[in-house]
Design a protein around this motif. Structure first.
Motif, PDB file in Angstrom:
ATOM      1  N   GLN A 511       0.831  -1.204   0.000  1.00 40.11           N
ATOM      2  CA  GLN A 511       0.000   0.000   0.000  1.00 40.11           C
ATOM      3  C   GLN A 511       0.867   1.255   0.000  1.00 40.11           C
ATOM      4  OE1 GLN A 511      -3.242  -0.027  -0.456  1.00 40.11           O
ATOM      5  NE2 GLN A 511      -3.328   2.214  -0.457  1.00 40.11           N
ATOM      6  N   ALA A 512       1.963   1.228   0.758  1.00 34.87           N
ATOM      7  CA  ALA A 512       2.879   2.372   0.766  1.00 34.87           C
ATOM      8  C   ALA A 512       3.499   2.583  -0.616  1.00 34.87           C
ATOM      9  CB  ALA A 512       3.973   2.155   1.814  1.00 34.87           C
ATOM     10  N   LEU A 513       3.865   1.511  -1.293  1.00 34.25           N
ATOM     11  CA  LEU A 513       4.413   1.627  -2.648  1.00 34.25           C
ATOM     12  C   LEU A 513       3.371   2.139  -3.622  1.00 34.25           C
ATOM     13  CD1 LEU A 513       6.512  -1.675  -2.902  1.00 34.25           C
ATOM     14  CD2 LEU A 513       7.375   0.648  -2.581  1.00 34.25           C
ATOM     15  N   ALA A 514       2.121   1.696  -3.466  1.00 34.27           N
ATOM     16  CA  ALA A 514       1.054   2.138  -4.370  1.00 34.27           C
ATOM     17  C   ALA A 514       0.803   3.635  -4.251  1.00 34.27           C
ATOM     18  CB  ALA A 514      -0.229   1.364  -4.066  1.00 34.27           C
ATOM     19  N   GLU A 515       1.081   4.205  -3.087  1.00 34.39           N
ATOM     20  CA  GLU A 515       0.815   5.626  -2.854  1.00 34.39           C
ATOM     21  C   GLU A 515       2.036   6.504  -3.082  1.00 34.39           C
ATOM     22  OE1 GLU A 515      -0.603   5.598   1.134  1.00 34.39           O
ATOM     23  OE2 GLU A 515      -2.550   4.695   0.615  1.00 34.39           O
ATOM     24  N   ASP A 516       3.180   5.902  -3.417  1.00 33.80           N
ATOM     25  CA  ASP A 516       4.423   6.657  -3.601  1.00 33.80           C
ATOM     26  C   ASP A 516       4.473   7.232  -5.020  1.00 33.80           C
ATOM     27  OD1 ASP A 516       6.996   7.653  -3.767  1.00 33.80           O
ATOM     28  OD2 ASP A 516       7.959   5.869  -2.953  1.00 33.80           O
ATOM     29  N   THR A 517       4.402   8.537  -5.121  1.00 32.87           N
ATOM     30  CA  THR A 517       4.359   9.196  -6.440  1.00 32.87           C
ATOM     31  C   THR A 517       5.700   9.793  -6.842  1.00 32.87           C
ATOM     32  OG1 THR A 517       3.624  11.256  -5.401  1.00 32.87           O
ATOM     33  CG2 THR A 517       1.915   9.739  -6.195  1.00 32.87           C
ATOM     34  N   THR A 518       6.748   9.556  -6.047  1.00 29.53           N
ATOM     35  CA  THR A 518       8.052  10.112  -6.384  1.00 29.53           C
ATOM     36  C   THR A 518       8.695   9.317  -7.516  1.00 29.53           C
ATOM     37  OG1 THR A 518       9.085   8.771  -4.655  1.00 29.53           O
ATOM     38  CG2 THR A 518       8.422  11.000  -4.064  1.00 29.53           C
ATOM     39  N   ALA A 519       9.786   9.838  -8.049  1.00 24.54           N
ATOM     40  CA  ALA A 519      10.469   9.195  -9.178  1.00 24.54           C
ATOM     41  C   ALA A 519      10.927   7.798  -8.799  1.00 24.54           C
ATOM     42  CB  ALA A 519      11.660  10.033  -9.611  1.00 24.54           C
ATOM     43  N   LYS A 520      10.887   6.888  -9.758  1.00 21.19           N
ATOM     44  CA  LYS A 520      11.180   5.472  -9.488  1.00 21.19           C
ATOM     45  C   LYS A 520      12.587   5.072  -9.926  1.00 21.19           C
ATOM     46  CE  LYS A 520       6.905   4.964  -8.157  1.00 21.19           C
ATOM     47  NZ  LYS A 520       6.406   6.284  -8.507  1.00 21.19           N
ATOM     48  N   THR A 521      13.488   6.051 -10.084  1.00 27.07           N
ATOM     49  CA  THR A 521      14.829   5.707 -10.542  1.00 27.07           C
ATOM     50  C   THR A 521      15.650   5.016  -9.459  1.00 27.07           C
ATOM     51  OG1 THR A 521      15.495   7.966  -9.960  1.00 27.07           O
ATOM     52  CG2 THR A 521      14.895   7.546 -12.261  1.00 27.07           C
ATOM     53  N   ASP A 522      15.444   5.408  -8.209  1.00 30.77           N
ATOM     54  CA  ASP A 522      16.171   4.801  -7.088  1.00 30.77           C
ATOM     55  C   ASP A 522      15.255   3.785  -6.420  1.00 30.77           C
ATOM     56  OD1 ASP A 522      17.660   4.110  -4.901  1.00 30.77           O
ATOM     57  OD2 ASP A 522      17.597   6.090  -3.948  1.00 30.77           O
ATOM     58  N   MET A 523      15.350   2.519  -6.816  1.00 35.55           N
ATOM     59  CA  MET A 523      14.442   1.510  -6.297  1.00 35.55           C
ATOM     60  C   MET A 523      14.723   1.179  -4.827  1.00 35.55           C
ATOM     61  SD  MET A 523      12.532   1.229  -8.836  1.00 35.55           S
ATOM     62  CE  MET A 523      11.479  -0.133  -8.394  1.00 35.55           C
ATOM     63  N   VAL A 524      15.998   1.227  -4.427  1.00 37.44           N
ATOM     64  CA  VAL A 524      16.324   0.972  -3.023  1.00 37.44           C
ATOM     65  C   VAL A 524      15.772   2.091  -2.151  1.00 37.44           C
ATOM     66  CG1 VAL A 524      18.195   0.736  -1.354  1.00 37.44           C
ATOM     67  CG2 VAL A 524      18.342  -0.434  -3.562  1.00 37.44           C
ATOM     68  N   GLY A 525      15.923   3.349  -2.606  1.00 40.77           N
ATOM     69  CA  GLY A 525      15.363   4.468  -1.861  1.00 40.77           C
ATOM     70  C   GLY A 525      13.851   4.383  -1.759  1.00 40.77           C
ATOM     71  N   ARG A 526      13.213   3.952  -2.838  1.00 41.72           N
ATOM     72  CA  ARG A 526      11.751   3.764  -2.835  1.00 41.72           C
ATOM     73  C   ARG A 526      11.348   2.724  -1.797  1.00 41.72           C
ATOM     74  NH1 ARG A 526       9.108  -0.177  -6.170  1.00 41.72           N
ATOM     75  NH2 ARG A 526       6.866   0.224  -6.473  1.00 41.72           N
ATOM     76  N   ALA A 527      12.097   1.629  -1.725  1.00 38.94           N
ATOM     77  CA  ALA A 527      11.796   0.579  -0.753  1.00 38.94           C
ATOM     78  C   ALA A 527      11.971   1.093   0.672  1.00 38.94           C
ATOM     79  CB  ALA A 527      12.698  -0.629  -1.004  1.00 38.94           C
ATOM     80  N   LYS A 528      13.011   1.883   0.915  1.00 41.32           N
ATOM     81  CA  LYS A 528      13.228   2.431   2.255  1.00 41.32           C
ATOM     82  C   LYS A 528      12.097   3.372   2.649  1.00 41.32           C
ATOM     83  CE  LYS A 528      18.286   2.072   2.219  1.00 41.32           C
ATOM     84  NZ  LYS A 528      19.569   2.827   2.257  1.00 41.32           N
ATOM     85  N   ARG A 529      11.591   4.163   1.710  1.00 42.87           N
ATOM     86  CA  ARG A 529      10.457   5.041   2.016  1.00 42.87           C
ATOM     87  C   ARG A 529       9.228   4.216   2.401  1.00 42.87           C
ATOM     88  NH1 ARG A 529      12.431   7.670  -2.565  1.00 42.87           N
ATOM     89  NH2 ARG A 529      10.746   6.877  -3.890  1.00 42.87           N
ATOM     90  N   ALA A 530       9.041   3.086   1.721  1.00 44.57           N
ATOM     91  CA  ALA A 530       7.906   2.219   2.055  1.00 44.57           C
ATOM     92  C   ALA A 530       8.041   1.661   3.471  1.00 44.57           C
ATOM     93  CB  ALA A 530       7.799   1.079   1.044  1.00 44.57           C
ATOM     94  N   LEU A 531       9.258   1.320   3.882  1.00 41.96           N
ATOM     95  CA  LEU A 531       9.471   0.834   5.243  1.00 41.96           C
ATOM     96  C   LEU A 531       9.138   1.912   6.267  1.00 41.96           C
ATOM     97  CD1 LEU A 531      12.813  -1.172   4.868  1.00 41.96           C
ATOM     98  CD2 LEU A 531      10.562  -2.114   5.408  1.00 41.96           C
ATOM     99  N   ILE A 532       9.555   3.144   5.995  1.00 46.87           N
ATOM    100  CA  ILE A 532       9.270   4.251   6.918  1.00 46.87           C
ATOM    101  C   ILE A 532       7.764   4.464   7.033  1.00 46.87           C
ATOM    102  CG2 ILE A 532       9.502   6.743   7.240  1.00 46.87           C
ATOM    103  CD1 ILE A 532      12.302   6.486   5.920  1.00 46.87           C
TER     104      ILE A 532
END
Length: 544
Positions: A511-532
């Motif tokens: 659900q956190a990933l589905a709501e993340d509208t930031t750029a998807k170039t940094d996949m590890v950073g995207r995953a860390k945001r989902a954890l937060i």
């Protein structure tokens, strides 16, 4: 975030918790002989097991009796080339104890696999060796470690992997029958059946709520994909309610074919055959009786929990567990490799965002750093920005349960894999830790894992309620009956285990990933945001 309290509970339980007590590790694995037989498995007995020259004493584990996990690069060296007479160094050493590693032809090359990928290679007795005992992979592993040291640090036992739902009994399961002569109405218990440890053992229930609505579009631009490695997927009305070309559930016959080829053929009628299709089945173990096996429907239950927490997600179901709840480390490694290869392709249609593992194993060591095969496979995925969520186990112990114990936590686990979440179970209200849940500094997240309701395949097994008589004193037409434990035609059940806390966390991450509208170039950073974001949601619900 791992709770600072040893039972995972909140600060309102006032006590000195600065030094959490360590529970006694279970040094004996209680798995019925018929389960060991059908999976060609042995229990390692620390009292009689061979030891290396260093004298290290192993602890109890369960492993395949006729194979070892060998890195793919070494597998290729074991295969004799045309005109080659001499054995490889590895087999020369094993010949001293009358054994040989003999790969099957399909194990020599696995498309796209890294050289360190573990492959389950058959261990056989040499033709001229005495036939006084069966080959033992543990004895072979000790001999190789003594001879080659670090060169064989990636060699290992092919551990038996088990699901993390309560009451691993094999099949069939009694669903709250007689325990020690005491009727148990709410699952497993201790103290002569007087203290219930869990509520639910796939007991059928009626759910009157509607299916969670699935959004046509998600803010992130594409649906998060959650890979569920489990017993496969069974029939359920929820899965058919989707738009054409936009399924809730995806399966892969390609993967099942690959897994079946690596598992090899069924060797005798007492063993289970390869998992060569993606569908969950009701009665693999005792088909003549028609009773639904103990863990049949497990994967469907897990998928339903992901769907409840994130209706927008797509669920990729890979069948790696048999319906008695067991698999092997080699099968798990192959599934993790197959998923990593999908992500590495760069094809958006092949993307996987989360891997949900409601399974694990206890190795012969308590040091996660020595269980290299699975850790390497996990790190390959997390380096690509894939989140991995793994169950902590249900034995009320601090013994590390792999792969959850590789995760990033506190204390000694602070250097663990950051994108791997080990998940412990709370009771249904979320304010106390489930009695059965394992505990450790490597458990980083907690969610309800007791008395959860989710989807099960719409099946009706052969078991009937203990009472069955025409209603109205024999007039009918309705039948009066006690609850039927394997009539799953309602499509829903209540179950318990860290198996089910795991997809709750996986769904929140999705659900956190589905709501993340930031750029998807940094996949590890995207995953860390989902954890937060997920940690904030877990805290908001007072689960940790």
């Amino acid at each position: 975030m791992t709770s600072a309290y040893p039972n995972g509970d909140s600060a309102r339980d006032s006590q000195d918790v600065s030094q959490p007590k360590q529970s006694l590790f279970p040094d004996a694995i209680a798995i019925p002989p018929e389960v060991l037989a059908r999976h060609r498995a042995l229990v390692l007995d620390p009292a009689t097991a061979a030891r290396t020259k260093r004298g290290n004493r192993p602890i109890s584990t369960v492993y395949r009796a006729d194979s070892m996990l060998i890195p793919l690069r070494e597998v290729q060296s074991l295969v004799p080339r045309p005109g080659q007479v001499s054995r490889s160094e590895i087999n020369n050493e094993l010949a001293k104890i009358g054994l040989q590693l003999r790969p099957r032809p399909e194990q020599e090359v696995i498309d796209g696999a890294p050289p360190e990928l573990g492959v389950s290679v058959p261990l056989v007795r040499l033709e001229d060796a005495p036939a006084d005992r069966a080959p033992d992979p543990w004895t072979a592993l000790v001999a190789l470690r003594d001879a080659f040291g670090d060169r064989v640090k990636h060699f290992g036992l092919d551990h038996l992997v088990l699901s993390a739902s309560v009451a691993v009994e094999g099949a069939p399961v009694s669903h709250g029958g007689m325990v020690g002569g005491t009727p148990v109405s709410h699952g497993g218990s201790v103290g002569g059946g007087t203290v219930a440890l869990h509520t639910g053992s796939r007991n059928p229930v009626a759910l009157l709520m509607p299916q969670p609505p699935r959004p046509a579009k998600v803010p992130a631009g594409r649906r998060p994909v959650v890979a569920v490695l489990d017993t496969g997927i069974g029939p359920h009305p929820w899965w058919s309610k989707h738009r054409p070309g936009d399924p809730i559930i995806e399966v892969s016959q390609e993967f099942q074919d690959l897994l079946a080829a690596q598992e090899g053929q069924q060797q005798n009628p007492t063993e289970l055959g390869p998992l060569n299709h993606p569908e969950d089945v009701p009665n693999e173990i005792q088909p003549l009786l028609g009773l639904i096996d103990s863990h049949a429907g497990h994967g469907t239950f897990v998928a339903g929990l992901v769907h409840q927490m994130c209706p927008a997600a797509k669920i990729l179901s890979l069948r790696v567990l048999h319906t008695d709840g067991f698999s092997t480390e080699g099968s798990l490694l192959l599934a993790l490799h197959w998923l990593a290869k999908r992500v590495e392709s760069g094809d958006p249609d092949e993307m996987v965002d989360i891997v949900s593992l409601s399974l694990g194993f206890y190795p012969e060591t308590t040091d996660p750093e020595k269980v290299l095969q699975v850790k390497a496979a996990i790190e390959r995925l997390t380096s690509l920005g894939v989140l991995v969520v793994a169950a902590a186990g249900n034995d009320a112990t601090t013994r590390p349960f792999m792969p959850a114990a590789f995760g990033h936590g506190t204390g000694s686990a602070a250097s663990g894999v950051e994108l791997l979440s080990g998940v412990g179970a709370r009771n249904a209200p979320g304010h106390t830790t489930a009695a059965f849940s394992n505990w450790g500094e490597w458990i980083s997240r907690w969610a309800p894992g007791d008395a959860l309701v989710s989807t099960v395949p719409v099946w009706d097994g052969a078991a009937l309620g203990g009472i069955r008589y025409p209603d109205g004193g024999g007039l009918g037409p309705w039948m009066r009956s006690a609850p039927d434990p394997d009539d799953l035609r309602s499509g829903f059940a209540v179950w318990a285990g860290t198996s089910f806390a795991t997809p709750v966390v996986s769904g929140l991450l999705a659900q956190a990933l589905a709501e993340d509208t930031t750029a998807k170039t940094d996949m590890v950073g995207r995953a860390k945001r989902a954890l937060i974001a997920t940690d904030a949601e877990l805290a908001r619900r007072y689960w940790q």
